[in-house]
Write an enzyme that holds these catalytic residues in place. Structure first.
Site, short mmCIF file in Angstrom:
data_model
loop_
_atom_site.label_atom_id
_atom_site.label_comp_id
_atom_site.label_asym_id
_atom_site.label_seq_id
_atom_site.Cartn_x
_atom_site.Cartn_y
_atom_site.Cartn_z
N CYS A 136 -0.98 -0.72 1.93
CA CYS A 136 -0.72 0.54 2.64
C CYS A 136 -0.51 0.28 4.14
CB CYS A 136 -1.85 1.53 2.40
SG CYS A 136 -1.46 3.23 2.89
N ASP A 205 -10.32 5.24 4.02
CA ASP A 205 -10.29 6.67 4.36
C ASP A 205 -11.70 7.21 4.42
OD1 ASP A 205 -7.46 6.20 3.15
OD2 ASP A 205 -7.39 8.06 4.31
C1 RUB Z 1 -3.58 5.74 4.47
C2 RUB Z 1 -4.59 4.74 4.02
C3 RUB Z 1 -5.14 3.82 5.07
C4 RUB Z 1 -6.44 4.45 5.64
C5 RUB Z 1 -6.92 3.70 6.88
O1 RUB Z 1 -3.22 6.68 3.48
O2 RUB Z 1 -5.01 4.72 2.89
O3 RUB Z 1 -5.46 2.59 4.51
O4 RUB Z 1 -6.22 5.79 6.00
O5 RUB Z 1 -5.96 3.80 7.89
P1 RUB Z 1 -2.11 7.80 3.81
P2 RUB Z 1 -6.35 3.64 9.45
O6 RUB Z 1 -0.87 7.09 4.19
O7 RUB Z 1 -2.00 8.59 2.55
O8 RUB Z 1 -2.66 8.64 4.95
O9 RUB Z 1 -7.00 2.30 9.57
O10 RUB Z 1 -5.05 3.75 10.18
O11 RUB Z 1 -7.29 4.73 9.79
#
Ligand code: RUB
Length: 335
Positions: A136, A205
């Site tokens: 992701c 998340d």
């Molecule tokens: C984003 C996702 C990321 C976490 C952490 O999912 O799963 O791995 O949110 O991201 P989506 P960060 O694209 O559905 O929002 O480290 O940027 O907080």
């Protein structure tokens, strides 16, 4: 939500909509955007009725909080601001407004600093010549990988495309811009490539009290393949991604998005007997995670409860008390 919309400034409704449709995405970014929405709402409030202002800010908080369900960083960011407002008991609208704006801006700068610190702490866990896999797009995970690259430790990273929304492309570009050799791979090739990898670094998340990590769907499969191949799995997560509700046994809601993210509406119309189900996060159990890298230090996932105790001032007695009470209630229910 139409009821709310008329009440709030368009800047606020735009931020909520951007979070909902994922123009603003990633748990850290949506938390910062949520805090920013509260600051904007406070700044644009007209009127000098304190009770009216407090009610309005609580309504904005509920409205923004409900934009997406899974990342606890969003409600935590909102609570950070709202609890400071409630505790301070302001005497005027201008005092209350200042409190909201200050708390929101403090949260945002803390959050940005946390991502940088996570990069530095996480890079220490990366060894010279490591090949990394990520999933992701996580700003915190990118911070770890990019910092390790700047230290000369990592050159090659396998980035999963992350269907259906292809957030892997954002990661691939960010890391290529940092100068890494990026190999973009299909999700289904995770196990195939795991033998070429030494470390997995992903974001989160939500981190539950038992150390389970909720992250983009497919993360648990990466962790499973990593465990089989004896590859270490690191989760990069700021402490505001730890969920206080899970201390009392609340489950983390998993967002399910539209079928149209998987197949076109036309295809669905032509195949009415096919049902599409599109959950967008999954849960990786703590046994599959080697460490969680937070801005306060690198912890084993089983120590997640300690972060929550520190963040929310909970004592062991209180936690045990809550657990006993919950058990009692369950027993009562069984009788
Ligand atoms: C984003 C996702 C990321 C976490 C952490 O999912 O799963 O791995 O949110 O991201 P989506 P960060 O694209 O559905 O929002 O480290 O940027 O907080």
């Amino acid at each position: 939500m139409g009821v709310y919309r008329a009440k709030f400034p368009s800047e606020v409704t735009r931020i909520r909509e951007d979070i909902r449709v994922m123009r603003i995405r990633g748990a850290g970014k949506i938390a910062r955007a949520g805090a920013e929405a509260l600051a904007i709402a406070a700044e644009l409030y007209r009127g000098d009725d304190l009770a009216g202002f407090l009610k309005y800010i609580e309504d904005v908080a509920d409205y923004v909080r409900s934009a997406r369900p899974t990342a606890v960083s969003l409600p935590n960011a909102i609570s950070y601001v709202i609890t400071r407002l409630r505790r301070a008991k302001p005497l005027s609208v201008s005092e209350a407004r200042e409190l909201v704006v200050k708390a929101a801006r403090t949260f945002i700068s803390y959050s940005l600093r946390a991502v940088k610190v996570i990069g530095e702490l996480g890079a220490k866990r990366i060894e010279n010549g490591d090949v990394v896999m990520t999933h992701c797009h996580s700003t915190a995970a990118v911070s770890v990988i990019a910092t390790a690259h700047r230290m000369g430790k990592v050159n090659t990273v396998y980035v999963k495309e992350t269907r259906p929304r292809m957030q892997g492309l954002i990661t691939a570009k960010a890391l290529a811009d940092e100068g890494l050799d990026v190999i973009l791979i299909p999700d289904s090739s995770t196990r195939y490539f795991m033998k070429k990898v030494n470390k997995v670094v992903v974001g989160a998340d939500t981190v539950a009290a038992n150390g389970a990590v909720v992250n983009k769907i497919g993360t648990s499969l990466v962790a499973l393949a990593a465990k089989e191949a004896r590859v270490r799995v690191y989760v990069a997560a700021e402490t505001y991604k730890f969920s206080p509700m899970t201390v009392v046994g609340e489950l983390v809601p998993i967002e399910v998005r539209e079928p149209a993210e998987i197949v076109s509406e036309e295809w669905l119309r032509k195949n009415p007997r096919v049902e599409v189900f599109n959950p967008v996060f999954d849960v990786t159990p703590p046994e599959y995670i080697d460490a969680i890298i937070t801005e306060k230090g690198v912890i084993p996932p089983q120590a997640a409860i300690l972060i929550l105790m520190e963040e929310y001032g909970l004592s062991i007695k209180e936690i045990v008390g809550v657990a006993e009470e919950t058990e009692l209630k369950e027993e009562e229910l069984r009788e």
